[in-house]
Write a protein that holds these residues in place. Sequence first.
Motif, PDB file in Angstrom:
ATOM      1  N   ASN A 131       0.963  -1.054  -0.048  1.00  0.00           N
ATOM      2  CA  ASN A 131       0.330   0.016  -0.078  1.00  0.00           C
ATOM      3  C   ASN A 131       0.591   1.416  -0.192  1.00  0.00           C
ATOM      4  O   ASN A 131       0.796   2.251  -0.824  1.00  0.00           O
ATOM      5  CB  ASN A 131      -1.484  -0.191   1.310  1.00  0.00           C
ATOM      6  N   ASP A 132       1.596   1.010   0.991  1.00  0.00           N
ATOM      7  CA  ASP A 132       3.122   2.415   1.091  1.00  0.00           C
ATOM      8  C   ASP A 132       3.439   2.583  -0.206  1.00  0.00           C
ATOM      9  O   ASP A 132       3.199   3.517  -1.352  1.00  0.00           O
ATOM     10  CB  ASP A 132       3.322   2.515   2.021  1.00  0.00           C
ATOM     11  N   SER A 134       2.554   1.558  -2.912  1.00  0.00           N
ATOM     12  CA  SER A 134       2.319   1.976  -4.326  1.00  0.00           C
ATOM     13  C   SER A 134       1.277   3.351  -3.983  1.00  0.00           C
ATOM     14  O   SER A 134       1.354   3.849  -5.536  1.00  0.00           O
ATOM     15  CB  SER A 134       1.062   0.946  -4.494  1.00  0.00           C
ATOM     16  N   ASN A 135       1.313   3.824  -3.378  1.00  0.00           N
ATOM     17  CA  ASN A 135       0.905   5.245  -3.376  1.00  0.00           C
ATOM     18  C   ASN A 135       2.505   6.068  -3.461  1.00  0.00           C
ATOM     19  O   ASN A 135       1.559   7.052  -3.482  1.00  0.00           O
ATOM     20  CB  ASN A 135       0.317   5.437  -1.471  1.00  0.00           C
ATOM     21  N   ASN A 181      -0.445   1.049  -9.567  1.00  0.00           N
ATOM     22  CA  ASN A 181      -0.871   0.238  -8.927  1.00  0.00           C
ATOM     23  C   ASN A 181      -0.165  -1.074  -7.982  1.00  0.00           C
ATOM     24  O   ASN A 181       1.215  -1.177  -8.342  1.00  0.00           O
ATOM     25  CB  ASN A 181      -1.679  -1.025  -9.302  1.00  0.00           C
ATOM     26  N   LYS A 182      -0.613  -1.577  -7.123  1.00  0.00           N
ATOM     27  CA  LYS A 182       0.375  -2.900  -6.588  1.00  0.00           C
ATOM     28  C   LYS A 182       0.778  -4.058  -7.983  1.00  0.00           C
ATOM     29  O   LYS A 182       1.931  -4.703  -7.287  1.00  0.00           O
ATOM     30  CB  LYS A 182      -0.832  -3.586  -5.393  1.00  0.00           C
TER      31      LYS A 182
END
Length: 447
Positions: free
Chosen positions: A26-27, A29-30, A35-36
Amino acid sequence: LELFMNKRIRKIIDYLIKNNGVSNLNDLSNFMKVNKRTIRYDIKKINEIFYNNNLPEIKFSKKKILLKDYITLENIKINLLNYENDYRNILIILKIIFEQHLNITHMCDLLKISRNTIKNEISFFKKKLLDYDLKIISIPRKKGLFLIGKEENIRIVQLGLISEYSSIGNYDAYEREYFKEKINFFFINIDLVFIKKFLEMIIEKLEKIISDETEKILINYIMIMIFRIRNNKIIDEVQNEFFLKESSEYSILKEKIYILEKKFNININENEILKLSDYLLGCHNYNMDNYYYNNWIEIKILIKNIIKIFDNEMNSNLINDIELIDGLSNHIKPLIHRVRNKISLTYSILSDIKEEFFNVFEITKLSLKPLYDFIYMIPPEEEIAFVALHFISALKRTNIEKNNTKRVLIVCSLGYGTSKLLCQEIENKYDVNIVNKENGEIDYELN
């Protein structure tokens, strides 16, 4: 160790280094703004490279990304800097901006890329240079591309480029390191510590305080000034000469400039002192915010934005009026200085301008929005009236051009004598300028 990595992969490695080798999908990707699935693919690619080089792999699951031996990644950085092709745009731009010449054949051989690839890299940058009235051209009988334009504008672009790549957040760590390595080649014999001490002495005598960021810009400009003078690239004209000569910045620099001349074995002429005074004066007006100081340096771009608004509101076409641009460039900086320091004009033309050119005055006031945003202040109407005067003069010049005397070509089949009589008759009846007389059919034209 050869690591064929794209910029995104390098950025992931840099992120893991800064986070002690620990993150999650998540971190990451942000942070990467992808995207993941892309992150998973990139990590697999990194692991393939690591495996081929006997390095520990990155462990990752839905919740965690882990590389225990993250110190190994730090050591890899040195090898990443040698990957020329990934940052070819930096190398190409530096050649053009700091050497003013790019041999395309040589660059193709160095980077192992085609001529079209280099031209594509340059095409976007060429458009950006137009804002500074700079052009990249090919000169007949000379190999390669050349940068042409005013010395002052070339230095502004050089300074902007150094500031842009020095700022954390604009580019990843590898790009900034690569830029630093390449830019140091141009300034290898210029002592920045000495320049910093010289600047601190000048600032102390002025009894001013400037921010760290502004100090860096001033040090970089002095560095560029020395580099350009050594290469016989001299500023040959400066706007606001009388305004600058009245400043304490000019007086102190004039007295102490010999220190730089002696240290770097150069001659710093009057225009160079005036331009350095201009930079110092700007930093004192805007010592709390780097954004403001950059706008002081790039004042012509601000002026062009003002003219664009005026043209839209007035339905005029003044954006390429060099006399207007130069006139406003010469006027705006003293205006800003007066407004910021609450200095009133000694006389006013406000009532005359409002009475005779009220519409132009109101549109000028509206057009100055970029200036209001720049200084967070609205100048008094007395100041706006003088700016309006520049627009009034430009509009009058445009009107004169539109109503200019018509140019006429006389072509007469009856010989030169008859054509001369015809010329005389036309000149007696019409306000025209006969540009030529030729034999042939009679065919005069009012353009």
